[in-house]
Design an enzyme around this catalytic site. Structure first.
Site, mmCIF file in Angstrom:
data_model
loop_
_atom_site.group_PDB
_atom_site.id
_atom_site.type_symbol
_atom_site.label_atom_id
_atom_site.label_comp_id
_atom_site.label_asym_id
_atom_site.label_seq_id
_atom_site.Cartn_x
_atom_site.Cartn_y
_atom_site.Cartn_z
ATOM 1 N N ARG A 23 0.817 -1.221 0.000
ATOM 2 C CA ARG A 23 0.000 0.000 0.000
ATOM 3 C C ARG A 23 0.848 1.268 0.000
ATOM 4 N NH1 ARG A 23 -5.429 -0.647 1.883
ATOM 5 N NH2 ARG A 23 -6.157 -2.554 0.917
ATOM 6 N N ARG A 27 -2.870 6.648 1.632
ATOM 7 C CA ARG A 27 -3.264 7.858 2.356
ATOM 8 C C ARG A 27 -2.216 8.437 3.302
ATOM 9 N NH1 ARG A 27 -8.889 5.616 4.320
ATOM 10 N NH2 ARG A 27 -7.563 3.777 4.191
ATOM 11 N N ARG A 36 -6.978 12.681 -3.705
ATOM 12 C CA ARG A 36 -8.255 12.080 -3.307
ATOM 13 C C ARG A 36 -9.319 13.135 -3.033
ATOM 14 N NH1 ARG A 36 -11.171 9.522 -2.277
ATOM 15 N NH2 ARG A 36 -11.151 8.009 -0.603
ATOM 16 N N ASP A 72 -7.035 -2.370 -7.308
ATOM 17 C CA ASP A 72 -7.536 -3.054 -6.117
ATOM 18 C C ASP A 72 -7.740 -4.521 -6.449
ATOM 19 O OD1 ASP A 72 -8.636 -2.367 -3.272
ATOM 20 O OD2 ASP A 72 -10.013 -3.850 -4.102
ATOM 21 N N TYR A 147 -15.229 -11.443 -0.144
ATOM 22 C CA TYR A 147 -16.013 -10.213 -0.379
ATOM 23 C C TYR A 147 -17.279 -10.510 -1.184
ATOM 24 C CZ TYR A 147 -12.191 -7.471 1.505
ATOM 25 O OH TYR A 147 -11.263 -6.933 2.352
#
Ligand code: CP3
Length: 339
Positions: A23, A27, A36, A72, A147
């Site tokens: 990652r 962020r 973003r 993703d 998921y």
């Protein structure tokens, strides 16, 4: 010019160990947060130019040894006709819970599967220095099924585990479809410029070892065999499944990667023919540069440098101080001046 990460993956000697961060385009980077403000995650990942730009962000700031394409694990699934959003993790509009839902999945042509990811890989490859490796990735079939069946990431995934118990044949059919799709997807990523691929099995640990071996392992093995037969180097990442690590070690992958719970030295001694990747606790970086430096030194000292790719044990956390990332890089880079 040779890529440090590929040398380590082949267990060749290197002047220092390679480092990348799961990652790494995320962020904790102010420039990512800025991006973003004007684009949703889905919009960023769905646009090849923007995705390539975001992929390169951490490389512009830090001398990392690999870039990982900004996408993703859900990115290839729209090709099956699956609709989802992010909040902040994936939320599937119509979770898959019966035979009709599996039969309704589309059978896409290869070029329909995440074309934006292939384009982002090509753009990134063209912009990267020759010495920096480019990584593709996918979710393991079970982690994707988690998921799709549960509908979203929830603690312990009870609906998923109930489905595995109640509908083993349907689970098998879904995993087979996902395995076919991911095999092609990873091979196409390599054709688009990825030097190696990582399979993220983030939810591997939800089942007992016996159930995992019976229901899940055959699919993962088939996926790894297919990608290996195409000559694409494989990094297999196992998260939060200490009871499966011995069985994972038997799977065909050039690199075994684990979260911070496991002793990487033990794993390395058990598999002297494999490269290993990891595994600093991402939370240690929140404790600041000094804590990061000492955890990194301890990790480096606990392992044979040969065949070790340094990384965190899971994705870097959004509140990570940049100074901790710098301390991590400095500590890893200091090895070349020591030897
Ligand atoms: O490492 C990288 O820089 C490449 C990009 C990448 C993303 N997701 C981007 C992303 C990778 C490799 C992934 C993999 C992924 N996605 C996994 C496997 C790894 C793991 O964390 O266990 C999983 C389980 C997912 C599913 C997913 N997507 C979750 C749980 C979340 C929310 C968590 C979070 O960080 O907020 C996402 C959204 C997501 N995927 C974000 C990013 C950068 C956050 C979106 C944002 O708010 O900007």
């Amino acid at each position: 010019m040779t890529k440090l990460l590929l040398q380590a993956l082949r267990r060749e000697p290197t002047p220092r160990r390679p480092l990348w961060i799961m990652r790494q385009a995320g962020r904790y980077l102010p420039e990512y947060r800025e991006f973003r403000k004007s684009h949703s995650f889905k919009a960023l990942a769905g646009d090849a130019e923007l995705a390539a730009e975001v992929t390169l962000m951490p490389l512009a700031r830090f001398p990392l040894d690999a870039a990982i394409v900004f996408a993703d694990i859900m990115s290839p699934l729209p090709a099956l006709g699956i609709e989802f959003d992010f909040d902040p993790g994936p939320v599937v509009e119509a979770p898959i819970r019966d035979a009709a839902a599996i039969e309704a999945l589309r059978r896409p042509d290869p070029e329909e599967v995440a074309p934006e990811v292939m384009r982002a890989l090509q753009l990134t490859r063209a912009a990267l220095p020759e010495t920096t490796a480019l990584l593709g990735f996918c979710g393991a079939p079970w982690t994707l099924a988690a998921y799709l069946i549960e509908g979203r990431g929830v603690k312990e995934f009870p609906t998923l585990r109930a489905f595995a118990a109640a509908e083993p044949a349907l689970l098998d059919a879904l995993l087979a479809r996902l395995t076919d799709l991911m095999g092609e997807y990873l091979i196409r990523q390599a054709e688009a410029g990825a030097d190696a691929v990582q399979i993220f099995d983030s939810w591997a640990g939800l089942l007992s070892e016996a159930d995992w071996k019976r229901q899940i392992r055959p699919h993962l093995k088939r996926l790894l065999d297919k990608v290996g037969a195409a000559g694409v180097p494989r990094i297999l990442f196992l998260q939060n499944a200490p009871h499966l690590v011995a069985a994972y070690g038997e799977l065909p992958a050039e690199v075994l990667a684990t979260d911070w719970r496991l002793d990487l030295g033990q794993l390395q001694r058990a598999h002297p023919e494999r490269a290993i990747q990891g595994n600093i606790d991402p939370a240690v970086l929140l404790a600041g540069p000094d804590a990061t430096r000492s955890a990194t030194e301890k990790l480096l000292a606990s392992l044979d440098a040969r065949g070790h790719i340094v990384n965190l044990g899971h994705g870097i956390l959004p509140t990570t101080p940049i100074a901790s990332v710098e301390a991590l890089l400095e500590t890893v880079h200091a090895e070349s001046s020591n030897t």
